[in-house]
Design an enzyme around this catalytic site. Structure first.
Site, short mmCIF file in Angstrom:
data_model
loop_
_atom_site.label_atom_id
_atom_site.label_comp_id
_atom_site.label_asym_id
_atom_site.label_seq_id
_atom_site.Cartn_x
_atom_site.Cartn_y
_atom_site.Cartn_z
N TYR A 150 25.37 -11.19 7.82
CA TYR A 150 25.62 -10.85 9.22
C TYR A 150 24.60 -9.82 9.69
CZ TYR A 150 27.70 -8.05 12.95
OH TYR A 150 27.88 -7.32 14.09
N SER B 114 23.97 -4.08 16.28
CA SER B 114 25.07 -3.45 15.54
C SER B 114 24.58 -2.32 14.65
CB SER B 114 25.74 -4.51 14.68
OG SER B 114 26.64 -3.90 13.77
N LYS C 64 21.38 -10.06 12.51
CA LYS C 64 21.19 -9.15 13.66
C LYS C 64 19.81 -8.50 13.58
CE LYS C 64 25.08 -9.37 15.96
NZ LYS C 64 25.15 -9.81 17.35
C1 UD1 Z 1 32.76 -3.73 10.09
C2 UD1 Z 1 31.58 -4.34 9.39
C3 UD1 Z 1 30.37 -4.16 10.25
C4 UD1 Z 1 30.58 -4.81 11.58
C5 UD1 Z 1 31.85 -4.32 12.24
C6 UD1 Z 1 32.13 -5.27 13.38
C7 UD1 Z 1 32.03 -4.28 6.99
C8 UD1 Z 1 31.68 -3.65 5.69
N1 UD1 Z 1 31.42 -3.77 8.07
O1 UD1 Z 1 32.50 -2.32 10.23
O2 UD1 Z 1 29.25 -4.70 9.61
O3 UD1 Z 1 29.51 -4.55 12.41
O4 UD1 Z 1 32.95 -4.34 11.34
O5 UD1 Z 1 33.31 -5.05 14.00
O6 UD1 Z 1 32.82 -5.20 7.06
N2 UD1 Z 1 39.71 -0.30 6.62
C9 UD1 Z 1 40.87 -0.12 5.92
N3 UD1 Z 1 41.79 -1.13 5.94
C10 UD1 Z 1 41.62 -2.28 6.63
C11 UD1 Z 1 40.42 -2.45 7.35
C12 UD1 Z 1 39.49 -1.44 7.32
O7 UD1 Z 1 41.07 0.90 5.26
O8 UD1 Z 1 42.49 -3.17 6.60
C13 UD1 Z 1 38.72 0.80 6.62
C14 UD1 Z 1 37.36 0.38 6.10
O9 UD1 Z 1 37.27 0.56 4.73
C15 UD1 Z 1 36.44 1.32 6.89
C16 UD1 Z 1 37.19 1.56 8.21
O10 UD1 Z 1 38.54 1.19 7.97
O11 UD1 Z 1 36.36 2.54 6.23
C17 UD1 Z 1 36.64 0.73 9.34
O12 UD1 Z 1 36.57 -0.62 8.91
P1 UD1 Z 1 36.26 -1.81 9.92
O13 UD1 Z 1 37.12 -1.71 11.12
O14 UD1 Z 1 36.31 -3.09 9.14
O15 UD1 Z 1 34.79 -1.49 10.41
P2 UD1 Z 1 33.44 -1.28 9.55
O16 UD1 Z 1 33.62 -1.63 8.14
O17 UD1 Z 1 32.94 0.08 9.85
#
Ligand code: UD1
Length: 354
Positions: free
Chosen positions: A161, A137, A165
């Protein structure tokens, strides 16, 4: 054509990869504990690969089991060999991936992700199977020092997590450096896997409230949730929301196929590759692309930043292109169109008859 063990093959990335591998002619043995997936996904995989019930029994075998059960794994490899169809290679998806849960339950994460991988490697080694594609990841890069991120960037995970990895990658490096090394290993560092098979028959179906942006957004669009919370509008980006490298799950599946082909064709090696598009999209860009694809409004509120988020993570995907001849073929609009095809046909995920 190879006989492949696919751990976690019923999950989101696993199920899409199974379709691609079946279409490429491989025979699959899927091992899954169905703790975060359903056998129904594999029934749909079988239909998408156009297997009739007879060929399905040979080409897509399914076993319910736990990768930490050493005796079970040994029996699985022995039985395959005794039937004259030994396992040639393993694609190892099985694992836990929710960051928040890993902070609450670190022992459980180390157990499933590290001990599970160690048991699997032990069984592979004992049965002379030394070809492995491992789901790593981009979480390994933590808060990246520069973007796009090359594979040589420092490994500095920031949660259990990510630590688990990184530990598996370290174990794989130690194996690759061992005397009389016979291993062919690919560590694939995924960026943000999203979207669905274009048929809308398989897709992401998280248990409970989704942690990740894309499934949450899809569930808002389909009316299963009221509104999206956008975590932070004050990041140092063009529109103030975080930027990620979203990769279509079918591109990711094809990346696994390319990595496997490379391992099977070349001598012993350890390949460590980013799988990403090299393109960044902000949270609001994703929201608007999804609105266009679905024709639905996605209500959202800008709220405080989420702990542990980085402003920007984008892959440098050059090495995967160089080593595998692989690069993404699908863009954000394709991702949203296919993600919507899945969500709109299956509003309640695999619980829907659709
Ligand atoms: C997340 C994990 C990462 C993991 C991956 C697996 C965290 C900090 N990181 O990545 O370690 O490998 O998922 O799938 O959890 N967002 C919103 N609203 C939401 C959800 C997300 O604004 O309800 C934003 C987040 O702040 C981020 C972006 O969307 O900026 C992507 O978020 P997400 O889909 O959770 O992925 P990652 O955080 O990049």
């Amino acid at each position: 054509m190879a006989r492949l063990l696919i751990t976690g093959g019923a999950g989101f990335i696993g199920s899409h990869t199974c379709v691609v591998l079946l279409q490429a002619g491989h025979n699959l043995l899927v091992l899954d504990d169905f703790s975060n997936s359903t056998p129904l996904a594999l029934k749909r995989v079988s239909a998408l690969a156009q297997l009739d019930s007879q060929s399905s029994q040979v080409r897509l075998q399914v076993r319910r089991g736990d990768i930490r059960d050493q005796a079970y794994l040994d029996a699985l490899f022995s039985k395959a060999a005794s039937e004259g169809a030994p396992i040639d290679a393993v694609i190892h998806f099985a694992g836990l991936k929710a960051v928040g849960e890993s902070v609450r339950e670190p022992l459980h994460y180390w157990d499933v992700n590290l001990t599970g991988s160690r048991c699997l490697l032990d069984a592979m080694n004992a049965h002379g199977c030394h070809t492995l594609v491992f789901s790593s990841s981009a979480t390994l890069y933590g808060y990246p020092e520069r973007v796009p991120i090359p594979e040589t960037a420092p490994i500095q995970p920031i949660n259990p997590y990510g630590h688990s990895k990184a530990a598996v990658e370290q174990l794989l490096q130690d194996l690759a450096a061992s005397a009389a090394n016979q291993w062919r290993i690919a560590c694939l560092r995924y960026f943000n896997p999203v979207g669905a098979h274009p048929s809308g028959k398989i897709g992401e179906d998280p248990l409970g409230t989704p942690n990740n942006l894309f499934p949450f957004l899809s569930q808002v669009a389909v009316g299963r949730r009221e509104s999206l919370q956008v975590f932070g509008g004050d990041w140092p980006t063009s529109d103030g929301t975080c930027i990620r490298d979203y990769i279509h799950v079918m591109d990711l599946a094809e990346g696994h196929q390319a990595a496997l082909d490379c391992l099977l064709a070349e001598p012993t090696q350890l390949l460590t590759l980013n799988l990403g598009s090299g393109q960044g999209a902000s949270v609001l860009e994703v929201v608007h692309a999804f609105e266009r694809a679905s024709g639905r409004q996605v209500p959202y509120d800008l709220v405080a930043r989420r702990d542990g988020d980085a402003a920007i993570t984008v892959a440098d995907p050059a090495l995967a292109l160089q080593r595998l001849g692989w690069q993404t073929q699908r863009d954000l609009d394709d991702i949203c169109r296919d993600g919507w095809a899945w969500q709109s046909a299956n509003p309640a995920g695999y619980n829907d008859p659709g």
